[in-house]
Enzyme design. Structure first.
Site, mmCIF file in Angstrom:
data_model
loop_
_atom_site.group_PDB
_atom_site.id
_atom_site.type_symbol
_atom_site.label_atom_id
_atom_site.label_comp_id
_atom_site.label_asym_id
_atom_site.label_seq_id
_atom_site.Cartn_x
_atom_site.Cartn_y
_atom_site.Cartn_z
ATOM 1 N N ASP A 92 0.844 -1.190 0.000
ATOM 2 C CA ASP A 92 0.000 0.000 0.000
ATOM 3 C C ASP A 92 0.881 1.241 0.000
ATOM 4 O O ASP A 92 2.032 1.220 0.443
ATOM 5 C CB ASP A 92 -0.947 0.009 1.201
ATOM 6 C CG ASP A 92 -0.225 0.015 2.531
ATOM 7 O OD1 ASP A 92 0.660 -0.843 2.732
ATOM 8 O OD2 ASP A 92 -0.533 0.866 3.393
ATOM 9 N N GLU A 157 -0.236 -0.764 5.898
ATOM 10 C CA GLU A 157 0.792 -0.158 6.752
ATOM 11 C C GLU A 157 0.626 1.348 6.831
ATOM 12 O O GLU A 157 0.760 1.950 7.903
ATOM 13 C CB GLU A 157 2.182 -0.516 6.217
ATOM 14 C CG GLU A 157 3.329 -0.189 7.170
ATOM 15 C CD GLU A 157 3.786 1.264 7.124
ATOM 16 O OE1 GLU A 157 4.391 1.726 8.112
ATOM 17 O OE2 GLU A 157 3.526 1.935 6.108
#
Length: 454
Positions: A92, A157
């Protein structure tokens, strides 16, 4: 010599590394608290799964975390008695922000002046490609992998929503390892091999100040009507002293950093500090970044300038992010921040301070055999000794992994360095840093098998 063979193998693989990164950054797997699950997250996870499967991971699967994100988990079994090594990265990325501020399309890998530009090129898809390249090189030279491997790549994250952390806590055996390599940091300077040994914890809060039932005309009521925006500014001003150092009552502010220094002039250049503007924080730059707390106002919400009217504002909000060094209780510090901001409201203004994200600080051990092996591998890959640095950002997973597997050594490395401009327009990665870090990781994995030196 094996070191030379691995370096040559990585060199041959750099074209494939660029192709992998090009495919990965083309997927806008943007993470934010407003986007759960991550748009395009599953598409990115499936690509990562495919890359590891093509590499030779038969035991590879996608796990749905409870925050809506998708975790890629793969495993291989090494020779009998071989150490277990976990390799981590995340797919991500931060939003691109104002795409007009980019010199090229943020979702297309673009080469300029020897660097590769795109959102996620460094943080953290570049680190994922580093893992893939190191494993390919080691397989090509050694004929296989001399350790048992677990690969983990998560999709939340950047959101700090904790999906993977809770998965580790609930099923720790899935992530068991003797050595854990977290590839989400990098070097203090391009070409300087660096291991991160300290991560600041983080705790953000949402501050809301209300003073009126609604905005009122500044000509008719201004002067007596309590201005919510002005009240908020007064509240936020309590966060720093005259030198710009953070002041949150009861949180220690005199920490000293003992690792690699960060020269002021290099910091000014890396951070883009304007000529004549002071560097703040007290102590050295390294003290301020890695050993002391900082409270940063991330956003202030009120009328946008384009929507300005002659009004006294009834409500104003801000998000404040507090970061604390290892050794400080992040939850306690966050509570002290809440209390300080609440008490600072002027004019009996109504104020609420709501805790949001929370991540604990982390300090890595530096006395184990894996750390020693990493130091040798880094020096061979870069041609100079490895240094220690801290990281201002939090990686909550490190704390979770250390609690689940307290005997494991956790090593934090990566392709990032100041010129990467992670989280900013024109994020990029240096292919040379990706190449050298891949060589170092391949050497490390070889050294870990049966305690061999690189």
């Amino acid at each position: 010599m094996t070191a030379d063979a691995l370096a040559s193998a990585v060199d041959r693989l750099m074209a494939q590394a660029r192709e992998d990164l090009e495919r990965l950054v083309a997927i806008p797997s943007v993470a934010s608290e407003e986007r759960v699950p991550v748009p395009a997250g599953r598409e990115a996870a499936e690509l990562v799964e495919g890359l590891y499967r093509d590499l030779g991971f038969d035991d590879i699967r996608l796990l749905d975390a409870d925050d809506g994100s998708v975790v890629v988990l793969g495993r291989t079994v090494g020779p009998v008695g071989a150490p277990r090594v976990l390799l981590y990265a995340h797919y991500d990325v931060q939003p691109a922000g104002d795409e007009d501020a980019w010199s090229s399309d943020p979702w297309t890998l673009t080469e300029r002046d020897g660097r590769w530009y795109a959102r996620g090129a460094a943080d953290c898809k570049g680190n994922l490609v580093m893992h893939l390249t190191a494993l390919r090189a080691l397989r090509d030279v050694e004929g296989g992998w001399p350790v048992s491997l677990t690969v983990v790549c998560e999709g939340s994250e950047e959101m700090s929503t904790g999906g993977l952390e809770r998965l580790v806590a609930a099923q720790p055996d899935l992530f068991a390892a003797d050595v854990i390599v977290v590839a989400d940091t990098g070097n203090v300077e391009a070409g300087v091999p660096t291991v991160t040994t300290s991560l600041r914890g983080t705790g953000s809060v949402l501050v809301t100040v209300r003073t009126l039932s609604g905005p009122v005309h500044s000509g008719a009521f201004g002067g007596a009507a309590p201005d919510a925006m002005a009240a908020l500014i007064r509240v936020l001003d309590t966060l720093r002293d005259d030198d710009g150092a953070t002041t949150v009552g009861g949180v220690p502010t005199d920490g000293k950093w003992t690792g690699a220094a960060y020269p002021v002039e290099r910091f000014r250049s890396d951070a883009g500090v304007l000529d004549g503007v002071d560097v703040i924080g007290g102590g050295t730059v390294a003290d301020a970044l890695w050993a002391r707390p900082v409270a940063t106002v991330l956003a202030i919400e009120g009328p946008a300038i384009k929507d300005v009217t002659a009004s006294v504002q009834a409500e104003a909000r801000a998000v404040v992010n507090l970061r604390v060094p290892a050794g400080v209780d992040a939850a306690d510090a966050q509570q002290r921040l809440v209390e300080q901001l609440t008490a600072a409201a002027p004019w009996n203004a109504r104020i609420t301070v709501e805790p949001k994200t929370l991540g604990r600080p982390f300090a890595a051990r530096t006395d184990g055999p894996a750390y020693a092996a990493l130091a040798v591998a880094m020096e061979q890959a870069y041609g100079r000794p490895m240094v220690q640095t801290g990281q201002g950002g939090a990686i909550p997973l490190c704390v979770t992994l250390s609690e689940a597997h307290p005997d494991a050594e956790i090593l934090l490395i990566g392709v990032e360095e100041p010129a990467c401009r992670i989280h900013a327009p024109d994020e990029s990665v240096s292919p040379d840093e990706l190449r050298r870090t891949a060589v170092a990781e391949a050497l490390l994995l070889r050294a870990l098998s049966a305690g061999r030196g690189p």
